[in-house]
Design a protein around this motif. Structure first.
Motif, PDB file in Angstrom:
ATOM      1  N   HIS A 122     -10.130  -4.350  -6.925  1.00 60.44           N
ATOM      2  CA  HIS A 122     -10.506  -3.272  -6.002  1.00 60.44           C
ATOM      3  C   HIS A 122      -9.994  -3.589  -4.593  1.00 60.44           C
ATOM      4  CE1 HIS A 122     -13.178  -0.835  -3.453  1.00 60.44           C
ATOM      5  NE2 HIS A 122     -13.312  -0.032  -4.498  1.00 60.44           N
TER       6      HIS A 122
ATOM      7  N   GLY B 272     -10.734  -2.482  -1.632  1.00 64.58           N
ATOM      8  CA  GLY B 272     -11.762  -2.695  -0.617  1.00 64.58           C
ATOM      9  C   GLY B 272     -12.320  -4.106  -0.696  1.00 64.58           C
TER      10      GLY B 272
ATOM     11  N   ILE C 144      -9.529  -6.642   0.488  1.00 67.39           N
ATOM     12  CA  ILE C 144      -9.252  -6.709   1.929  1.00 67.39           C
ATOM     13  C   ILE C 144     -10.420  -7.380   2.660  1.00 67.39           C
ATOM     14  CG2 ILE C 144     -10.155  -4.441   2.673  1.00 67.39           C
ATOM     15  CD1 ILE C 144      -7.627  -4.155   4.351  1.00 67.39           C
ATOM     16  N   THR C 145     -11.645  -7.081   2.231  1.00 66.82           N
ATOM     17  CA  THR C 145     -12.785  -7.722   2.895  1.00 66.82           C
ATOM     18  C   THR C 145     -12.895  -9.185   2.479  1.00 66.82           C
ATOM     19  OG1 THR C 145     -14.206  -6.881   1.155  1.00 66.82           O
ATOM     20  CG2 THR C 145     -14.129  -5.620   3.197  1.00 66.82           C
TER      21      THR C 145
ATOM     22  N   GLU D 134      -3.481   6.767  -3.722  1.00 71.92           N
ATOM     23  CA  GLU D 134      -4.678   6.602  -2.908  1.00 71.92           C
ATOM     24  C   GLU D 134      -4.422   5.650  -1.725  1.00 71.92           C
ATOM     25  OE1 GLU D 134      -7.791   7.435  -1.487  1.00 71.92           O
ATOM     26  OE2 GLU D 134      -7.002   8.911  -2.889  1.00 71.92           O
ATOM     27  N   TYR D 135      -3.525   4.691  -1.930  1.00 76.35           N
ATOM     28  CA  TYR D 135      -3.320   3.667  -0.888  1.00 76.35           C
ATOM     29  C   TYR D 135      -1.947   3.744  -0.250  1.00 76.35           C
ATOM     30  CZ  TYR D 135      -7.612   1.581  -2.557  1.00 76.35           C
ATOM     31  OH  TYR D 135      -8.930   1.370  -2.875  1.00 76.35           O
TER      32      TYR D 135
ATOM     33  N   ILE E 170       1.075   4.502   2.051  1.00 80.57           N
ATOM     34  CA  ILE E 170       1.422   4.976   3.389  1.00 80.57           C
ATOM     35  C   ILE E 170       2.912   4.769   3.572  1.00 80.57           C
ATOM     36  CG2 ILE E 170       1.183   4.588   5.867  1.00 80.57           C
ATOM     37  CD1 ILE E 170      -1.697   3.747   5.348  1.00 80.57           C
TER      38      ILE E 170
ATOM     39  N   ASP F 285      -0.847   0.246   0.520  1.00 82.17           N
ATOM     40  CA  ASP F 285      -1.853  -0.414   1.340  1.00 82.17           C
ATOM     41  C   ASP F 285      -1.296  -1.454   2.327  1.00 82.17           C
ATOM     42  OD1 ASP F 285      -4.239  -1.026   2.410  1.00 82.17           O
ATOM     43  OD2 ASP F 285      -5.255  -1.489   0.524  1.00 82.17           O
TER      44      ASP F 285
ATOM     45  N   PHE G 250      -2.409  -2.261   5.067  1.00 86.45           N
ATOM     46  CA  PHE G 250      -3.495  -3.029   5.690  1.00 86.45           C
ATOM     47  C   PHE G 250      -3.798  -4.289   4.890  1.00 86.45           C
ATOM     48  CE2 PHE G 250      -4.176   1.447   6.742  1.00 86.45           C
ATOM     49  CZ  PHE G 250      -4.059   1.370   8.121  1.00 86.45           C
TER      50      PHE G 250
ATOM     51  N   ILE H  57      -1.144  -6.857   5.437  1.00 85.21           N
ATOM     52  CA  ILE H  57      -1.274  -7.562   6.725  1.00 85.21           C
ATOM     53  C   ILE H  57      -2.373  -8.616   6.672  1.00 85.21           C
ATOM     54  CG2 ILE H  57      -2.026  -7.177   9.106  1.00 85.21           C
ATOM     55  CD1 ILE H  57      -0.311  -4.557   8.892  1.00 85.21           C
ATOM     56  N   ARG H  58      -3.494  -8.255   6.045  1.00 84.33           N
ATOM     57  CA  ARG H  58      -4.588  -9.246   5.970  1.00 84.33           C
ATOM     58  C   ARG H  58      -4.169 -10.435   5.108  1.00 84.33           C
ATOM     59  NH1 ARG H  58      -7.637  -8.165  10.258  1.00 84.33           N
ATOM     60  NH2 ARG H  58      -6.952  -6.040  10.595  1.00 84.33           N
TER      61      ARG H  58
ATOM     62  N   ASN I 197       6.585   3.140  10.776  1.00 77.34           N
ATOM     63  CA  ASN I 197       5.674   2.260  11.492  1.00 77.34           C
ATOM     64  C   ASN I 197       4.953   1.284  10.562  1.00 77.34           C
ATOM     65  OD1 ASN I 197       4.133   1.389  13.793  1.00 77.34           O
ATOM     66  ND2 ASN I 197       2.427   2.484  12.853  1.00 77.34           N
ATOM     67  N   ALA I 198       4.529   1.789   9.388  1.00 83.32           N
ATOM     68  CA  ALA I 198       3.774   0.915   8.483  1.00 83.32           C
ATOM     69  C   ALA I 198       4.610  -0.285   8.076  1.00 83.32           C
ATOM     70  CB  ALA I 198       3.342   1.701   7.246  1.00 83.32           C
TER      71      ALA I 198
ATOM     72  N   ALA J 248       4.913  -2.716  10.903  1.00 80.83           N
ATOM     73  CA  ALA J 248       3.674  -3.480  11.098  1.00 80.83           C
ATOM     74  C   ALA J 248       3.662  -4.689  10.170  1.00 80.83           C
ATOM     75  CB  ALA J 248       2.470  -2.591  10.832  1.00 80.83           C
ATOM     76  N   ILE J 249       4.118  -4.483   8.935  1.00 83.12           N
ATOM     77  CA  ILE J 249       4.139  -5.598   7.977  1.00 83.12           C
ATOM     78  C   ILE J 249       5.177  -6.640   8.398  1.00 83.12           C
ATOM     79  CG2 ILE J 249       4.680  -6.222   5.595  1.00 83.12           C
ATOM     80  CD1 ILE J 249       3.487  -3.547   4.760  1.00 83.12           C
TER      81      ILE J 249
END
Lengths: 875, 143
Positions: free
Chosen positions: A190, A192, A195-196, A238-239, A241, A246, A248, A251-252, A287-288, A291-292
């Motif tokens: 998952h 979420g 990433i957390t 869903e993810y 961009i 994903d 994000f 990046i994490r 941009n995405a 960012a990576i």
């Protein structure tokens, strides 16, 4: 009834507020609303509680006080329904923060909700806890959160992960409990949770080195694989961009890898391939993707070097830098600043582009670029870079000039290869942006000019020319006025012409004109006027023909409302009018300013630049460099007040050493290292007492003498430190005899006082002796009263005698005024001064102190410094 | 820490939503908002979307009359935050359908609920729009 859809009154309030034309109207509406809400709270109105709270949140957002609604939040949280709880928790997060006492009351409700059967309510409680929990709540509720990390629904697990971050930030001791569950979060599918989970692991690594080791061993592989899967994953709507799944999470993960790979060759090696893949395959037209790439470059820069990757990273930055998009250029500059420590050469290649960015129309980019240029400057490129920057100063925006000027001045002062270049550049800066120059900069310039005796004529003529063009620049006016006052005769007579100059014709009255313009300018401040007044006085003696006119000018300020000017005017007038015979001696050229003192002060005012460079090797004040360990105390001490001279960089400190200390570094090289395990400090400091001409064998003898001598009295020698040139040439033998001879009466006197603590000789040079007598304040053993006595053993009188002392942080020092400032020669009198030292670590640490003694002999300023560490142990 | 605050401000400089992830007093917030808004709103389209202010870095983006300002730490990835702002706007768009300033004003609590699902204590929680919106839709259905 739905609390959110029945918000007509909320709507009404918002409309009413929006309709307000003035701030006063708005305040009136809010006051009325708040009154109504308070009334509702008093009546314990249940039906509208949620709506009132929603209104309060709006009012709070507008910046009005809403503390009276805090209890309402708690009541809503305690109620049973989900909608009430929902708004109650939102209110809690917005209206309260962890500092409020009220928060204590909510712990119990939170605990219940964390164990609730409805998972949405559990989610609410986790979210609130994650946003506002205090250290106490963190301790109380950590077990619940830990359990929820394994909850069946991923939406709860992800919130529990972030909640854990808050908890370990508040109570780092709890970190170890979270390491295992955090590692298992990394294996999930998952997004979420991933990433957390990655964020939690990164945070854990920050707090505990064991966690870092654990993740390095167990999770590097997993994180690399996750990133690989993510990079190669098929389209996930869903993810997605801009064609990337994903970003994000990308990046994490890259951030996490950075932490794992930092200073660990194995882990770095392991992630090489995937980093290379990300750096080469990521699309850079959106941009995405950028960012990576940006994050990837940062990771490559921080992990252990593997050659090829670094080249890749620097190339990406080069591409960024030439991008048309300002956002991309901004991050490129940002990144280059970090890259400069890793690969300075590569960054230097982009110098021209970076310099262009300093001239960008965008303030954010200019600021970044300027900071980067500042880091790029070195001895070899300082001239062209400074020229570029000064040229740009002419056209720069007003609000940017301040920053730019400060940086240019700092560059010029730091890297100037010769004095004439320094003076030239500073004059350019002063003429372009003299109003933005800080006081210490033009003070510094005056000091340099004063020391460059062969450039006095050149400088005063250059300033005269600059003044004709840019007389509105304050600091230029100040420096000009000062120089004309001092060197006005050189201006008029073209003395000290350099080959590069064009001769100019300046009459005596032209020179006086400058001072007159300065003093009469309506926007001149007190400093300029006062400086001009002195310049006029000096000129009156240098140019007798203008004396009449000058006197006339000075007299005009007899009635000035500014006391300073009035006083100067009256006094100078009387000097010119009635003391002809002594005037010329009175206004002689100022003695050369002490460059070392000024540089020392400036170094003291910018401790950051000193402390950053004094890690590797430490130079003691007498220029002897040693490895750090035994000197830690001394270091601690000096970093408080006195700049630590360091060998690893800063030019001005080298200057300081060269100028101020006679016991020069080359001498230290000839001294053998201490033979036995005696106090290194003792040896080091005593080296300072040997005259520079001494052969290397001699100091060695002295050293061994000291090692043999068993008495604690000789410890007095350890406080001997730097000696000014005049003193150092005194024969060593006599100074030791003096010391020993001087001790006897001293010990006796302390006996007479009957004090419990023996007196010590805190400092002794060939001519100056400082003794300390001790007593304790009644009832407080931490406080020591020190009675310091200063004696002058030389035949000359010391005037302007100032004694200063500094202590490390665990001590507090209070100095009473001294009994006088003139110290008669040949031991015919003394100055006394009382010191009060409070030792906050009484019993654990002993007193130490650093001394600085300044005085004047025969009009020469002398500065002596010393370290006292022979205090009786139990003070 | 990452994100330290999120602000939504209209063209006139009025705050429409404010969420802080650190403790600031009311006065500090007012002062901070005033300074930042003045700085950001004065910038033009060509200038970059990042402004340094005090010890924050502000990443901002304009959508019609509404400015989204996000204050972050110095070591945060600015470009990613820019992308995050866009995700926030898209999420609100999906919920409100062509979101505008008034939607946020009159449904302040919903905007906050969405934010809550996306950011917690300054860290990103969720990046899937349907995951973010599902609890909110569930709540609406039940009422």
């Amino acid at each position: 009834m739905n609390p959110f859809s029945s918000g007509t009154r909320l709507r009404d309030m918002i409309r009413a507020i929006r309709a307000c034309k003035t701030a006063a109207e708005e305040r009136a509406v809010i006051r009325k609303e708040c009154a109504a809400i308070r009334a509702a709270i008093d009546e314990n109105d249940h039906d509208y509680r949620h709506r009132n709270l929603a209104k309060l949140m709006f009012i709070h957002m507008l910046g009005y006080p809403t503390h009276f609604g805090q209890m309402e939040c708690l009541k809503l949280i305690a109620s049973a329904g989900f909608p009430e709880k929902r708004i109650g928790y939102l209110g809690l997060m917005l209206l309260l923060d962890e500092r409020q006492e009220v928060l204590m009351l909510v712990t119990n409700s939170l605990k219940q909700d964390l164990n609730h059967s409805n998972q949405y309510i559990v989610g609410l409680a986790l979210c609130a806890l994650g946003n506002i929990c205090s250290a106490e709540m963190a301790r109380d509720l950590a077990p619940e959160v830990e359990r929820l990390l394994q909850f069946r629904d991923p939406n709860i697990r992800k919130k529990a992960a972030l909640c854990s971050i808050r908890i370990i930030r508040k109570v780092p001791d709890l970190a170890e409990n979270f390491v295992n569950p955090a590692a298992s979060l990394l294996k999930e599918k998952h997004h979420g949770v991933m990433i957390t989970g990655v964020q939690l692991c990164t945070e854990l690594c920050k707090h505990s080195s064991e966690a870092l080791e654990y993740f390095r061993k167990k999770s590097t592989e997993g994180a690399v694989k996750t990133l690989k899967d993510l990079v190669n994953s098929p389209y996930a709507p869903e993810y997605d961009i801009a064609g990337i799944t994903d970003p994000f999470l990308h990046i994490r993960l890259l951030k996490f890898l950075r932490v794992l790979g930092h200073e660990d060759a194995d882990a770095s090696d392991y992630m090489n391939d995937i980093l290379a893949q990300v750096a080469t395959k990521t699309e850079s037209n959106k941009n995405a993707g950028n960012a990576i790439l940006y994050e990837c470059v940062e990771t490559i820069m921080s992990i252990e070097d593997s050659g090829g990757l670094r080249v890749l990273a620097i190339n990406i930055l080069g591409r960024f830098l030439s991008n048309r998009d300002n956002n991309i250029r901004y991050v490129a500059l940002n990144m280059l600043m970090k890259a400069i420590t890793v690969d300075g050469q590569a960054v230097q290649r982009h110098r021209a582009t970076i310099l262009e960015c300093v001239k960008d129309s965008d303030a954010s980019i200019r600021k970044r670029a300027l900071e980067l240029v500042y880091l790029l400057v070195n001895e070899s490129n300082v001239k062209p870079l400074t020229k570029e920057l000064i040229d740009y100063l002419e056209v720069a925006d007003q609000e940017f000039k301040g920053d730019l000027t400060a940086k240019i001045c700092s560059i010029v002062a730091k890297y100037s290869p010769e004095k004439i270049w320094y003076i030239d550049q500073m004059l350019k800066v002063l003429s372009e942006a003299g109003n933005f120059v800080k006081d210490e900069v033009w003070h510094g310039l005056i000091v340099v000019i004063s020391n460059a005796s062969d450039l006095h004529g050149y400088t005063v003529r250059a300033l005269y020319r600059a003044f004709q063009i840019s007389s509105e620049q304050e600091s230029l006016v100040r420096v000009t006025v000062w120089c004309i006052g001092e060197y006005g005769d050189m201006l008029v007579n073209n003395i000290g012409m350099l080959d590069i100059e064009d001769p100019i014709v300046v009459t005596e009255s032209d020179a006086v004109d400058v001072a007159e313009t300065a003093i009469k300018r309506h926007n001149s401040d007190l400093t300029i006027k006062a400086m001009a007044m002195i310049a006029l006085l000096k000129l009156s003696s240098r140019f007798p023909s203008c004396s009449e006119r000058i006197n006339h000018l000075i007299v005009q300020y007899k009635g000035s409302l500014v006391l300073e000017l009035q006083q100067r005017s009256i006094e100078f007038n009387s000097i010119i009018a009635s003391h002809q015979n002594m005037r010329s001696t009175l206004v002689e050229r100022m003695p050369v300013l002490d460059e070392a003192t000024f540089i020392g002060k400036r170094a003291g005012s910018i401790p950051a630049s000193v402390s950053s460079s004094n890690r590797a090797a430490i130079n003691l004040p007498n220029g002897v460099s040693k490895s750090a360990a035994p000197l830690v105390d001394l270091l601690d001490l000096s970093s408080d007040e006195v700049p630590v001279p360091s060998s690893s960089g800063s030019d001005f400190i080298q200057d300081l050493l060269g100028l101020d200390l006679s016991a020069a570094p080359e001498q230290s090289g000839s001294n053998p290292a201490p033979k036995s395990g005696t106090d290194v400090l003792l040896d080091l400091l005593s080296i300072g007492t040997t005259p520079p001409a001494q052969s290397s064998a001699f100091p060695a003898d002295i050293l061994s003498n000291q090692e043999k001598s068993p008495t604690s009295q000789l410890d007095g020698l350890s406080s001997l430190s730097l000696l000014p040139a005049s003193k150092a040439s005194a024969p060593v033998s006599s100074s030791t005899i003096d010391l020993l001879g001087g001790l006897a009466p001293n010990v006796a006197s302390s006996d007479e006082n009957g004090s419990v603590y023996p007196s010590i000789v805190a400092y002794e040079s060939g001519s100056l002796r400082i003794t300390f007598d001790f007593s304790k304040a009644a009832g407080s053993p931490q406080t020591t009263l020190i009675h310091a006595t200063f004696k002058n053993l030389s035949p000359n009188v010391y005037s302007n005698f100032i004694f200063q002392a500094a202590v490390p942080k665990f001590l507090q020092l209070h100095l009473d005024p001294a009994s006088g400032s003139t110290l008669p020669g040949s031991g015919n009198g003394s100055i006394t001064q009382k010191l009060k030292v409070t030792n906050s670590q009484y019993g654990k640490k002993h007193l130490v102190m650093r001394l600085r003694i300044a005085y004047k002999v025969d009009d020469k300023d002398i500065l002596e410094e010393a370290q006292v560490n022979n205090f009786p142990r139990n003070l | 820490m990452g994100i330290r605050f999120i602000l939504m401000v209209n063209k006139q400089g009025q705050t429409r939503l404010a969420q802080y992830y650190e403790n600031l007093t009311l006065e500090e917030r007012r002062a901070l908002e005033g300074e930042i808004v003045r700085k950001c709103l004065a910038r033009n389209e060509q200038q970059c979307s990042f402004v340094e202010h005090r010890n924050y870095k502000i990443v901002y983006r304009r959508y019609a009359s509404l400015f989204f300002l996000v204050g972050v730490d110095n070591d945060e990835n600015e470009l990613a935050i820019l992308e995050f702002i866009h995700l926030l706007v898209e999420t609100m768009d999906r919920h409100f359908g062509n979101v505008c300033e008034l939607d946020i004003m009159f449904h302040l609590e919903k905007a906050h609920f969405m934010l809550e699902e996306m950011v917690m204590n300054g860290c990103i929680v969720e990046t899937s729009k349907s995951n973010i919106l599902s609890p909110i839709q569930l709540m609406e259905k039940s009422s």
